[in-house]
Design a protein around this motif. Structure first.
Motif, PDB file in Angstrom:
ATOM      1  N   THR A 278       0.829  -1.211   0.000  1.00 50.11           N
ATOM      2  CA  THR A 278       0.000   0.000   0.000  1.00 50.11           C
ATOM      3  C   THR A 278       0.859   1.255   0.000  1.00 50.11           C
ATOM      4  OG1 THR A 278      -0.249  -0.030   2.426  1.00 50.11           O
ATOM      5  CG2 THR A 278      -1.983  -1.102   1.126  1.00 50.11           C
ATOM      6  N   VAL A 279       1.976   1.219   0.708  1.00 50.60           N
ATOM      7  CA  VAL A 279       2.874   2.378   0.716  1.00 50.60           C
ATOM      8  C   VAL A 279       3.442   2.603  -0.684  1.00 50.60           C
ATOM      9  CG1 VAL A 279       5.056   3.288   1.623  1.00 50.60           C
ATOM     10  CG2 VAL A 279       3.422   2.195   3.165  1.00 50.60           C
TER      11      VAL A 279
ATOM     12  N   ARG B 122       0.762   3.918  -3.098  1.00 49.43           N
ATOM     13  CA  ARG B 122       0.339   5.291  -2.826  1.00 49.43           C
ATOM     14  C   ARG B 122       1.404   6.327  -3.177  1.00 49.43           C
ATOM     15  NH1 ARG B 122      -1.458   9.417  -3.141  1.00 49.43           N
ATOM     16  NH2 ARG B 122      -2.353  10.752  -1.571  1.00 49.43           N
ATOM     17  N   TYR B 123       2.685   6.012  -2.950  1.00 45.42           N
ATOM     18  CA  TYR B 123       3.715   7.052  -3.026  1.00 45.42           C
ATOM     19  C   TYR B 123       4.800   6.855  -4.075  1.00 45.42           C
ATOM     20  CZ  TYR B 123       1.541   8.333   1.356  1.00 45.42           C
ATOM     21  OH  TYR B 123       0.623   8.690   2.300  1.00 45.42           O
ATOM     22  N   ALA B 124       4.994   5.662  -4.586  1.00 47.50           N
ATOM     23  CA  ALA B 124       6.143   5.395  -5.464  1.00 47.50           C
ATOM     24  C   ALA B 124       6.157   6.260  -6.721  1.00 47.50           C
ATOM     25  CB  ALA B 124       6.202   3.914  -5.824  1.00 47.50           C
ATOM     26  N   THR B 125       5.029   6.462  -7.341  1.00 51.21           N
ATOM     27  CA  THR B 125       4.999   7.238  -8.586  1.00 51.21           C
ATOM     28  C   THR B 125       5.358   8.697  -8.334  1.00 51.21           C
ATOM     29  OG1 THR B 125       3.381   5.739  -9.563  1.00 51.21           O
ATOM     30  CG2 THR B 125       3.570   7.942 -10.546  1.00 51.21           C
ATOM     31  N   ASP B 126       4.733   9.323  -7.338  1.00 52.60           N
ATOM     32  CA  ASP B 126       5.017  10.728  -7.043  1.00 52.60           C
ATOM     33  C   ASP B 126       6.460  10.934  -6.602  1.00 52.60           C
ATOM     34  OD1 ASP B 126       2.508  11.711  -7.687  1.00 52.60           O
ATOM     35  OD2 ASP B 126       1.796  11.753  -5.612  1.00 52.60           O
ATOM     36  N   ILE B 127       6.933  10.080  -5.706  1.00 56.54           N
ATOM     37  CA  ILE B 127       8.300  10.235  -5.205  1.00 56.54           C
ATOM     38  C   ILE B 127       9.304   9.947  -6.318  1.00 56.54           C
ATOM     39  CG2 ILE B 127       9.994   9.371  -3.536  1.00 56.54           C
ATOM     40  CD1 ILE B 127       7.688  11.238  -2.429  1.00 56.54           C
TER      41      ILE B 127
ATOM     42  N   ALA C 105       5.991   5.619   8.970  1.00 57.58           N
ATOM     43  CA  ALA C 105       6.322   6.157   7.645  1.00 57.58           C
ATOM     44  C   ALA C 105       5.086   6.775   7.006  1.00 57.58           C
ATOM     45  CB  ALA C 105       6.905   5.063   6.757  1.00 57.58           C
ATOM     46  N   ALA C 106       3.967   6.078   7.090  1.00 55.21           N
ATOM     47  CA  ALA C 106       2.729   6.587   6.489  1.00 55.21           C
ATOM     48  C   ALA C 106       2.321   7.922   7.100  1.00 55.21           C
ATOM     49  CB  ALA C 106       1.605   5.555   6.638  1.00 55.21           C
ATOM     50  N   ARG C 107       2.486   8.055   8.417  1.00 59.10           N
ATOM     51  CA  ARG C 107       2.166   9.335   9.060  1.00 59.10           C
ATOM     52  C   ARG C 107       3.051  10.457   8.522  1.00 59.10           C
ATOM     53  NH1 ARG C 107       2.261   6.619  13.992  1.00 59.10           N
ATOM     54  NH2 ARG C 107       4.099   7.787  14.616  1.00 59.10           N
ATOM     55  N   HIS C 108       4.326  10.167   8.335  1.00 62.20           N
ATOM     56  CA  HIS C 108       5.247  11.188   7.845  1.00 62.20           C
ATOM     57  C   HIS C 108       5.072  11.462   6.351  1.00 62.20           C
ATOM     58  CE1 HIS C 108       7.431  11.950  11.511  1.00 62.20           C
ATOM     59  NE2 HIS C 108       7.404  10.648  11.745  1.00 62.20           N
TER      60      HIS C 108
END
Length: 100
Positions: free
Chosen positions: A11-12, A15-20, A82-85
Motif C-alpha cells: 500500500t505504501v 500510494r507514493y512510489a509514482t510521485d516520489i 512512515a505513512a504518518r510522515h
C-alpha cells in the motif's frame, strides 16, 4: 489525504512510489529500500525548490529502511510511522509540479 489504515509495503508503494519517483527523477520504486532512497533524493529536490516539510520525507525514509525487518510487529510499527510522515507528500509533489 486520508491516512492509510491498512499499511503494508504494497500500500505504501502503491500510494507514493509514482510521485516520489517523479521528484527523484527515477522510475517508481518497487521495494521499500528503493522508496527509502528515493525519498532522500526527493527531499533534497523539494527542499531546493523551497517546499516546506521535507524533513518528514527524511523521517519516512528512515522508517521505511527500518521496516526491512523479519519482525512483523516492528515492520508494522515502522510502516505506520512512515505513512504518518508521508501524509503531506502528495501536496508537496503537487506544489513541486506547479513550479516546473
Amino acid at each position: 489525504m486520508a491516512a492509510l489504515t491498512n499499511v503494508t509495503p504494497e500500500t505504501v508503494l502503491a500510494r507514493y512510489a509514482t510521485d516520489i519517483g517523479f521528484v527523484a527523477e527515477e522510475w517508481p520504486a518497487t521495494s521499500l529500500a528503493e522508496l527509502a532512497e528515493q525519498l532522500r533524493v526527493a527531499a533534497e529536490h523539494l527542499a531546493g525548490a523551497g517546499i516546506q516539510g521535507t524533513e518528514d520525507l527524511d523521517t519516512a525514509s528512515a522508517c521505511l529502511a527500518a521496516a526491512e525487518t523479519p519482525d512483523l510487529t516492528a515492520r508494522s510499527v515502522f510502516l505506520h510511522r512512515a505513512a504518518r510522515h508521508l501524509a503531506g507528500a502528495t501536496e508537496m509533489v503537487d506544489d513541486y509540479r506547479l513550479m516546473l
